[in-house]
Design an enzyme around this catalytic site. Structure first.
Site, mmCIF file in Angstrom:
data_model
loop_
_atom_site.group_PDB
_atom_site.id
_atom_site.type_symbol
_atom_site.label_atom_id
_atom_site.label_comp_id
_atom_site.label_asym_id
_atom_site.label_seq_id
_atom_site.Cartn_x
_atom_site.Cartn_y
_atom_site.Cartn_z
ATOM 1 N N ASN A 89 38.010 -1.593 -14.796
ATOM 2 C CA ASN A 89 37.272 -0.495 -15.384
ATOM 3 C C ASN A 89 35.784 -0.688 -15.100
ATOM 4 O O ASN A 89 35.366 -1.693 -14.522
ATOM 5 C CB ASN A 89 37.559 -0.398 -16.884
ATOM 6 C CG ASN A 89 37.553 1.042 -17.371
ATOM 7 O OD1 ASN A 89 36.766 1.858 -16.900
ATOM 8 N ND2 ASN A 89 38.433 1.350 -18.302
ATOM 9 N N HIS A 119 26.066 -24.564 -16.893
ATOM 10 C CA HIS A 119 24.989 -25.532 -16.704
ATOM 11 C C HIS A 119 25.099 -26.603 -17.773
ATOM 12 O O HIS A 119 25.547 -26.341 -18.888
ATOM 13 C CB HIS A 119 23.622 -24.843 -16.773
ATOM 14 C CG HIS A 119 23.463 -23.735 -15.786
ATOM 15 N ND1 HIS A 119 23.239 -23.962 -14.454
ATOM 16 C CD2 HIS A 119 23.551 -22.396 -15.926
ATOM 17 C CE1 HIS A 119 23.171 -22.814 -13.820
ATOM 18 N NE2 HIS A 119 23.359 -21.840 -14.694
ATOM 19 N N THR A 166 37.117 -19.398 -24.026
ATOM 20 C CA THR A 166 36.554 -20.651 -23.529
ATOM 21 C C THR A 166 37.622 -21.702 -23.240
ATOM 22 O O THR A 166 37.306 -22.769 -22.731
ATOM 23 C CB THR A 166 35.563 -21.234 -24.550
ATOM 24 O OG1 THR A 166 36.258 -21.477 -25.781
ATOM 25 C CG2 THR A 166 34.397 -20.284 -24.799
ATOM 26 N N LYS A 167 38.877 -21.393 -23.603
ATOM 27 C CA LYS A 167 39.988 -22.325 -23.390
ATOM 28 C C LYS A 167 41.165 -21.557 -22.807
ATOM 29 O O LYS A 167 41.263 -20.342 -22.946
ATOM 30 C CB LYS A 167 40.401 -22.984 -24.702
ATOM 31 C CG LYS A 167 39.308 -23.860 -25.282
ATOM 32 C CD LYS A 167 39.745 -24.534 -26.543
ATOM 33 C CE LYS A 167 38.591 -25.408 -27.015
ATOM 34 N NZ LYS A 167 38.737 -25.893 -28.351
#
Length: 189
Positions: A89, A119, A166-167
């Site tokens: 989309n 980072h 994040t996992k």
């Protein structure tokens, strides 16, 4: 050395250290990709033309079943790999230097961010850290989701709108929230 050599190196090494030659190739590729995404985003294109331009951006043949609503943004382009019947989309942003691998029959909602670079917190070691994102088959990613480096999303998973993933996400689950957590499981059939 070619850009394919660089992407293969990035895809096969954990937190690769890039040489000056590699960084120069990445910079040149980014400039080329920015030009192609401007072409994609600033005029109307037929579906066939969008597939052609996306094939140029990725450096590989994108399946004719691919579809999208522009605009689309990528910083690199050459490390995006689409399966069949993928839909993007509007306003998706792919930071793909670390590799983005998308399976078949995937729906990605507008304003989704896939970021394969991170980072270090140590200010003296803040060089880029790369890790690929792998998205399985039949995955639906809701609007405004953010998927971070190194995440694998299993087949049939649903990422709720606005989730920050994040996992790894198991197959046959719905995840949501910040950070995302499993909200529901099913047998996937």
């Amino acid at each position: 050395m070619t850009i394919k050599d660089v992407t293969e190196y990035i895809n096969t090494h954990s937190d690769p250290v890039l040489t000056d030659e590699m960084n120069l190739l990445i910079l040149e590729t980014c400039e080329r990709t920015h030009k192609l995404t401007m072409e994609l985003n600033t005029a109307w294109h037929s579906r066939e033309e969008m597939v052609r331009i996306m094939s140029e951006i990725t450096g590989e043949d994108v399946d004719p079943s691919f579809n999208m609503f522009p605009p689309f943004y990528s910083d690199f382009g050459q490390n995006i790999h689409f399966g069949k019947n993928v839909f993007l989309n509007a306003c998706c942003q792919f930071q793909d230097q670390g590799g983005i691998f998308i399976g078949d029959d995937v729906l990605i909602g507008h304003n989704t961010v896939l970021a394969t670079i991170d980072h270090d917190l140590d200010p003296y070691s803040r060089q880029n850290h790369y890790a690929p994102i792998h998205i399985g088959n039949r995955v639906w990613i809701g609007a405004g989701a953010i998927i971070t480096k190194g995440v694998t999303i299993g087949d049939n998973a649903v990422i709720a709108a606005g989730a920050v993933v994040t996992k790894d996400v198991p197959a046959d689950t719905v995840v949501g929230g910040v950070p995302a957590k499993v909200l529901r499981r099913w047998d996937g059939k």
